[in-house]
Enzyme design. Sequence first.
Site, PDB file in Angstrom:
ATOM      1  N   SER A 303      15.050   6.569  50.247  1.00  0.00           N
ATOM      2  CA  SER A 303      14.794   7.566  51.283  1.00  0.00           C
ATOM      3  C   SER A 303      16.047   7.706  52.135  1.00  0.00           C
ATOM      4  CB  SER A 303      13.610   7.134  52.156  1.00  0.00           C
ATOM      5  OG  SER A 303      13.391   8.058  53.197  1.00  0.00           O
ATOM      6  N   HIS A 356       5.474  -8.140  48.756  1.00  0.00           N
ATOM      7  CA  HIS A 356       5.645  -9.595  48.827  1.00  0.00           C
ATOM      8  C   HIS A 356       4.685 -10.349  47.901  1.00  0.00           C
ATOM      9  CE1 HIS A 356       7.767 -12.890  50.293  1.00  0.00           C
ATOM     10  NE2 HIS A 356       7.583 -12.787  51.608  1.00  0.00           N
ATOM     11  N   ASP A 360       9.972 -11.926  45.950  1.00  0.00           N
ATOM     12  CA  ASP A 360      10.347 -12.808  47.057  1.00  0.00           C
ATOM     13  C   ASP A 360      11.630 -12.327  47.709  1.00  0.00           C
ATOM     14  OD1 ASP A 360      12.535 -13.747  45.464  1.00  0.00           O
ATOM     15  OD2 ASP A 360      11.210 -15.230  44.529  1.00  0.00           O
TER      16      ASP A 360
END
Length: 386
Positions: A303, A356, A360
């Site tokens: 974006s 998540h 990680d």
Amino acid sequence: MPHNIYMSRGPIVQFKLSDIGEGIMEVTVKEWYVKEGDKVSQFDSICEVQSDKASVTITSRYDGVIKKLYYDVDAIALVGKRGRGGDARHGPRRTHPQEIKGHKTQATPASDIKLSEVVGTGKDGRPEPSYLDLIPGDPDSARPRPKHRRQNQVMCVLWSPGFHKAMVKTMTAALKIPHFGYCDEVDLSRLVTLRAELKSMAESRGIKLSYMPFFIKAASIGLLHFPILNASVDEGCQNITYKASHNIGLAMDTIQGLLVPNVKNVQLLSVFDIALELNRLQTLGAAGQLGTNELSGGTFTLSNIGSIGGTYAKPVILPPEVAIGALGKIQVLPRFDAVGQVVRAHIMNVSWSADHRIIDGATMCRFSNLWREYLENPATMVLDLK
């Protein structure tokens, strides 16, 4: 489809809305291009419908005469269903764009007003895309009549129910994802020089070369090393699907709203190829013509908030994707070089968000470092091009 077609020497055929793909089961009727009694031929445009993903123009499969329209503008049509038409007393009022001396007024009905008496001041006769005063127009001069302004003033907001519905659905799903963020800065000084050298060459090929093709290509090379970022996960987090194609989306501010078309198979494209496809997508976006093919199938998103002026962001993942990056504006700032001298540097900040549940922080950090390395030393991208 939501209308009947009467064949000249045959029976009345119910033309139902067929499956338009992507698992879409319902659409919003946005505009009719025909009215009852019109003659149509095969492949003539019948109407425009809006799904959760894109605008689609429905064409006729028959030659004949329209006998009945079963859906009103802004009504919901279901795949395979005929539906029922509205009645002037018991259902929604059917409204069509109407001609005013060669000008078509297009708007979402907000009250009991006649669109034929409204003069649109925007492109192609559209009202300006914000809160508007709708004022009856003078049929002789096609200009608003101020003396009627106060008593006929109507406030409305132009808002696409289809895109609003899609945004609500997507963002609701995104809220279920545990996001984590990671930010870094990138020194684009060498890329700025390289792009300046290639810009005229690109223009000679009819291509407008921005920085975005380099950002997208660097991301694709990074995804080859970290394929988990180009994956998707099911709701129960039991199965991870790794995507072979790098369909990298670009959040784009269009007249239809904020949309995310994607460049397909970036892993197979050169920087020039990506630039050419971006030019095509931006042209479609400016015309409000981005379709299902351009808006579906994305696997990773960037974006460019910097195009508006932002520096940092907290981007929201677009399910079923698992990562997204927000690119800030490029700023000329003082930095120290390798020997401790203060130099002018072209600095851009990047903000990443990742799912998540399967990614990680170390993985996101390593991907970002690699992506940054390619952009800070763009010549190294040549070594890893496939």
